[in-house]
Design a protein around this motif. Sequence first.
Motif, PDB file in Angstrom:
ATOM      1  N   UNK A 172      31.525   6.700   8.892  1.00 45.21           N
ATOM      2  CA  UNK A 172      31.564   7.454   7.168  1.00 45.21           C
ATOM      3  C   UNK A 172      32.495   6.023   7.092  1.00 45.21           C
ATOM      4  N   UNK A 173      33.604   6.045   7.390  1.00 43.82           N
ATOM      5  CA  UNK A 173      34.981   4.402   7.059  1.00 43.82           C
ATOM      6  C   UNK A 173      33.757   3.660   6.794  1.00 43.82           C
ATOM      7  N   UNK A 174      33.000   2.726   7.950  1.00 44.55           N
ATOM      8  CA  UNK A 174      32.540   1.566   7.974  1.00 44.55           C
ATOM      9  C   UNK A 174      31.092   1.642   6.735  1.00 44.55           C
ATOM     10  N   UNK A 175      30.897   2.308   6.353  1.00 49.87           N
ATOM     11  CA  UNK A 175      29.838   2.670   5.277  1.00 49.87           C
ATOM     12  C   UNK A 175      30.217   2.738   3.942  1.00 49.87           C
ATOM     13  N   UNK A 176      31.339   3.470   4.392  1.00 57.87           N
ATOM     14  CA  UNK A 176      32.420   3.519   2.789  1.00 57.87           C
ATOM     15  C   UNK A 176      33.010   2.303   2.591  1.00 57.87           C
ATOM     16  N   UNK A 177      33.188   0.507   3.981  1.00 58.85           N
ATOM     17  CA  UNK A 177      33.808  -0.201   3.852  1.00 58.85           C
ATOM     18  C   UNK A 177      31.902  -1.150   3.230  1.00 58.85           C
ATOM     19  N   UNK A 178      31.149  -1.160   3.287  1.00 56.45           N
ATOM     20  CA  UNK A 178      30.278  -2.186   3.439  1.00 56.45           C
ATOM     21  C   UNK A 178      29.380  -2.015   2.454  1.00 56.45           C
TER      22      UNK A 178
END
Lengths: 181, 181, 181, 181
Positions: A172-178
């Motif tokens: 979820x965090x990687x999606x949030x960043x990307x």
Amino acid sequence: MKLVGISGALRKASTNTGLLRAVRDLLPDGSTIDIITLHGIPLFDEDVIEASGKPAIVADIAERIRAADGVIIATPEYQFSVPGVLKNAHDWLSTMKAPFKWKRTGVIGASAGAMAGTARAQYHLRQNLQALQAIVMPRPEVLIVHNELKFDADGNLTDEETRQRLATWLAAFLEWVEKKP
Amino acid sequence: MKLVGISGALRKASTNTGLLRAVRDLLPDGSTIDIITLHGIPLFDEDVIEASGKPAIVADIAERIRAADGVIIATPEYQFSVPGVLKNAHDWLSTMKAPFKWKRTGVIGASAGAMAGTARAQYHLRQNLQALQAIVMPRPEVLIVHNELKFDADGNLTDEETRQRLATWLAAFLEWVEKKP
Amino acid sequence: MKLVGISGALRKASTNTGLLRAVRDLLPDGSTIDIITLHGIPLFDEDVIEASGKPAIVADIAERIRAADGVIIATPEYQFSVPGVLKNAHDWLSTMKAPFKWKRTGVIGASAGAMAGTARAQYHLRQNLQALQAIVMPRPEVLIVHNELKFDADGNLTDEETRQRLATWLAAFLEWVEKKP
Amino acid sequence: MKLVGISGALRKASTNTGLLRAVRDLLPDGSTIDIITLHGIPLFDEDVIEASGKPAIVADIAERIRAADGVIIATPEYQFSVPGVLKNAHDWLSTMKAPFKWKRTGVIGASAGAMAGTARAQYHLRQNLQALQAIVMPRPEVLIVHNELKFDADGNLTDEETRQRLATWLAAFLEWVEKKP
């Protein structure tokens, strides 16, 4: 993707530093995390700044944050809040040119015993990060209780269920960043 | 009555340390305040405790708190919370034998500009003090805005209206300490 | 740009509802704000849901939020937090399909007297909005003190300096909504 | 000793109301608890007060609180805070003659799932209670996770370990009320 991880604890065998190492192991190929511990930062004192300027170590950390795509902070909970060590670093970083401004940020934490799993620390930390203008992922959350059962004596994560939950959070965090919703 | 005052700021000309001096000037005969600043306390690190024990300065502060009838903490606000310096001291004090347990405590603060007057810091501090088991006076409160207009360059309180409000607060606090409602 | 404004107060002459009207007057051509007050929402009670379902008014508000580009919440401060009326609406909205998820949101507020200008309410509100997964603009902030001097008896903003600060805040918020940093 | 218990939830089978019944069962002979649920309190609205005065039910609750030796509040957690229903009651009570002033008060809570056990709600509640001038016991705390495993379908506490911890908490609370440290 280039991430920075900041641990709120100084202890070498800290489970929160261990949590950041577990994040590193879970990262997809091509992504990296630069794990920072806060040793060697002096207590914030404006008289010291006037006498001898700001410490080089703080400028260095600010630069690494500025260069990152996203930042993950892993915090223990002391006295129902973040460690003074972590808050002190934020006090210094606030005197730099806004390294956290609009930086995609995630908050996680592990604590001993059955109570709250750093929830209290994480909400104080989120308020500090608002002051620093970070954009912190609202959910999901990682609140790990009973870290004494889930990490080994060196602070390495050994509990498989916790690793799964961390992996879900990280996706979820990687999606949030990307995607920057 | 014997009070201890703790300043959350290290700066020599801190208006919060100045606020504690203003409290001293307002105390009735026979009452004293022992003003403590938090210089020289190392960053909290359990590895350091293991290697070389707890610092003597922390044991000394714990003892002075334990011996007091009441404690007043004057805090600035950094990044919408207490200074790391103050939180770090609480992290150390929590390892001593509960110096704040059921200690009658008051919270005050002064900050620059028009915004909130340390309100955000004071509520984080109150949560820390709950962890330490202090009994903190709920009201009245002292939230001083625009300290740049109300203190001189050495951090001495010069504004008469603020002194009046501080005197009102202090009268309530002394009753809080003495009568133990 | 289509905004929704939610007032935390029910009183017809509320200065917080007035603050949203002042936002409307400041909006650039082509932008609109749909101002919602929370009259007629019942107290949240799971037994009532079971017996008669969720109220149509809550579904309607959820829909208007979902359709908006951004949401502004203007909150008074009662008992160092948000009004129960506002929190009760959030309790209902949480049972709908995540209307606030990743919604660009801003928080403002006005209160009487010299103390804190709704700072305490705004940080509780921000924590509620985290639960609802909103993306809340960290800064700048609008914390209006002495609303009794800055609004007329009908709750209309009359203070020019406050209007300027609100305009500055609104410009930042519109950028926050549009550019999605 | 005469206690009042306030439940933050309206649901008939609420585990928090059940927690107060469990307190009743644990009370020593000669002590009583008057359990209050917050049904029938209207949404706080100053226009309504002006038109038709304050509701009789609020005056009644204020009187029962004023007459008690101590108050226990059991709160669920909704959206990382107290229910709007509970906050709304406090908004009304604040217009009465300070029923909570210096009242010995305790806070407990139970929530579903593994996360935080109402910790977030309890710290918001403590800040509300500070505004109302209650003297809230700092520790120990009762943060019950996984209430779905520890209460039956009617909200009665069935878990023996939880009952033991509640008994320990209650013994501390009764001393807090009686000895007034």
